[in-house]
Design an enzyme around this catalytic site. Structure first.
Site, PDB file in Angstrom:
ATOM      1  CG  ASP A  61      -1.879   1.131   1.297  1.00 37.81           C
ATOM      2  OD1 ASP A  61      -1.847   2.186   0.447  1.00 37.81           O
ATOM      3  OD2 ASP A  61      -2.947   0.838   2.111  1.00 37.81           O
ATOM      4  CG  ASP A 108       0.837   0.839   5.247  1.00 33.48           C
ATOM      5  OD1 ASP A 108       0.525   1.748   5.833  1.00 33.48           O
ATOM      6  OD2 ASP A 108       0.010   0.036   4.740  1.00 33.48           O
ATOM      7  CB  CYS A 123      11.727  21.461 -20.000  1.00 34.58           C
ATOM      8  SG  CYS A 123      13.232  22.852 -20.353  1.00 34.58           S
ATOM      9  CG  HIS A 124      10.922  17.624 -18.375  1.00 34.34           C
ATOM     10  ND1 HIS A 124      11.221  16.882 -19.546  1.00 34.34           N
ATOM     11  CD2 HIS A 124      11.985  17.929 -18.020  1.00 34.34           C
ATOM     12  CE1 HIS A 124      12.604  16.901 -19.721  1.00 34.34           C
ATOM     13  NE2 HIS A 124      12.983  17.628 -18.870  1.00 34.34           N
ATOM     14  CB  CYS A 175      27.929 -10.266  -8.214  1.00 31.22           C
ATOM     15  SG  CYS A 175      28.755  -8.473  -8.395  1.00 31.22           S
ATOM     16  CB  CYS A 230      26.156 -13.537  -2.604  1.00 28.80           C
ATOM     17  SG  CYS A 230      27.384 -13.488  -1.294  1.00 28.80           S
ATOM     18  CB  CYS A 284      27.685  -5.823  -2.385  1.00 27.37           C
ATOM     19  SG  CYS A 284      26.245  -6.459  -2.081  1.00 27.37           S
TER      20      CYS A 284
END
Lengths: 109, 277
Positions: free
Chosen positions: B67, B70, B98-99, B193, B196, B238
């Site tokens: 939600d 939350d 601009c946007h 990487c 794990c 990491c």
């Protein structure tokens, strides 16, 4: 003066009479405890929301005292019974004297 | 003695059952159904099915993302909406000059990073180059609150769309560089990487339940830091944990790694801004 304070409330738009509804509230606030010091060693003054209340058609539902150890962006979720169509009024009291209000109406069907 | 052995076996079996992702479905605000499990992209040899990191979190953490009221990251999204409309810099312009609005960026985050003018470009680059060249404003800090809030706001526009980054053509050499990094062991602990997030996902690394390390929810709100965390911040964390000298946030190495890791999530829904432990 606390910056970036914004109250948010979630209340259902309608309910049946006597139904127990869940209310969620959140106010973005720094909740500076008054215990911390800045780089120069000066105490950063306390600045928190110290009280939160909720009323339904003028009747008190919840009244909360907040203390300095409560973390940023205090979130409250509670339940209320809705006997009739009406308005929920939410009020937050800031240390700097500001009062933030939010009103949500609910219709009983 | 026999009782003890039986108890040991029961414990062992139940811990096996706990491993891996759970079976929960993620539907946000009761209407937006997310793909948290899908067939792995063909370039990925390590596994057949990819799972969103959401599936590896506890029920309590998962519920925060179900939600938007939350979801603590939404406070930062709100701040970014204010920033979007705030004039900054010497040219007297805001994003909104601009946007039309953040809605204009539907689908952008799902295809980032991408190669623009021969340079591998991530969201942080796009925002800071527009700030410098169009607004005459100071660059935002890579992992600063303003920067990551804005990236969360732009990413939110693509929420629910599948991640779809290009890995061929001009992107190919960067992608190869990122892949090389992903499988390179770093640090005194000599961990890549993949050690794990590919070979041991679903297992516990001390108190943490290892996910497959997808980036489809970034920037994510991390409960332990109570703020939005950038992709490069997470990469740095990491690599630091392998006891290595890490690359800097915003380095070309991390741009390449960001592209490769994003390509591993191709097919999962963009969850930005996600909530993690």
């Amino acid at each position: 003066m606390a910056k970036g304070v914004k109250p948010r409330v979630k209340v259902p738009k309608s309910a049946s009479a006597g139904e127990i509804i869940t209310i969620k509230t959140l106010i973005s606030h720094q909740m500076e405890s008054g215990q911390r010091k800045d780089k120069e060693g000066n105490v950063i003054p306390r600045s928190i929301i110290h009280r939160f209340t909720c009323e339904f058609n003028g009747q008190s539902i919840i009244d909360i005292i907040l203390a300095p150890a409560i973390s940023t962006n205090p979130y409250f979720q509670f339940e209320a019974v809705v006997p009739e169509t009406g308005e929920f009024k939410f009020t937050w009291y800031d240390d700097d004297g500001s009062v933030y209000e939010e009103i949500k109406s609910i219709s009983v069907i | 003695m026999r009782v003890a052995i039986v108890a040991t076996i029961v414990c062992f079996v139940s811990s096996l059952v706990l491993a891996g992702p759970d079976d929960d479905n993620l539907t946000i605000n009761g209407e937006l159904e997310m793909i948290t499990e899908t067939v792995a992209p063909t370039h990925l040899e390590g596994f057949d099915v990819i799972y969103s990191g959401w599936r590896f979190r506890t029920d309590e953490t998962q519920s925060l993302q179900i939600d938007d009221f939350d979801n603590p990251a939404m406070i930062f999204v709100d701040k970014a909406i204010d920033l979007f409309n705030t004039v900054d810099g010497t040219e007297g312009k805001a994003c909104v000059s601009c946007h039309e609005g953040p809605e204009q960026f539907v689908g952008l985050s799902a295809s980032m990073p991408k190669v623009i003018d021969g340079k591998l470009t991530v969201m942080e680059d796009l925002i800071n180059s527009h700030r410098a060249e169009v607004m005459g404003a100071e660059a935002w800090k890579w992992s600063g609150e303003d920067m990551q809030s804005m990236i969360a706001l732009i990413g939110l526009q693509s929420r629910g769309m599948p991640v779809n980054v290009a890995i061929d053509g001009e992107a190919a050499p960067f992608w190869e560089q990122g892949k090389e990094m992903y499988y390179t062991r770093y640090g005194q602990l000599e961990l890549s990487c993949a050690n794990c997030h590919e070979q041991n996902y679903g297992n516990m690394i001390r108190a943490d339940h290892l996910s497959q390390g997808h980036t489809n929810g970034f920037p994510t709100y991390r409960l332990k830091q109570a703020k939005l965390i950038s992709r490069h911040n997470r990469f740095r964390g990491c690599i630091r944990d392998t006891r290595a000298e890490t690359f800097a946030e915003g380095s070309d190495e991390f741009r390449a790694l960001e592209l490769y890791v994003a390509s591993r999530s191709n097919g999962l829904s963009v969850e930005t801004p996600a909530v993690r432990q």
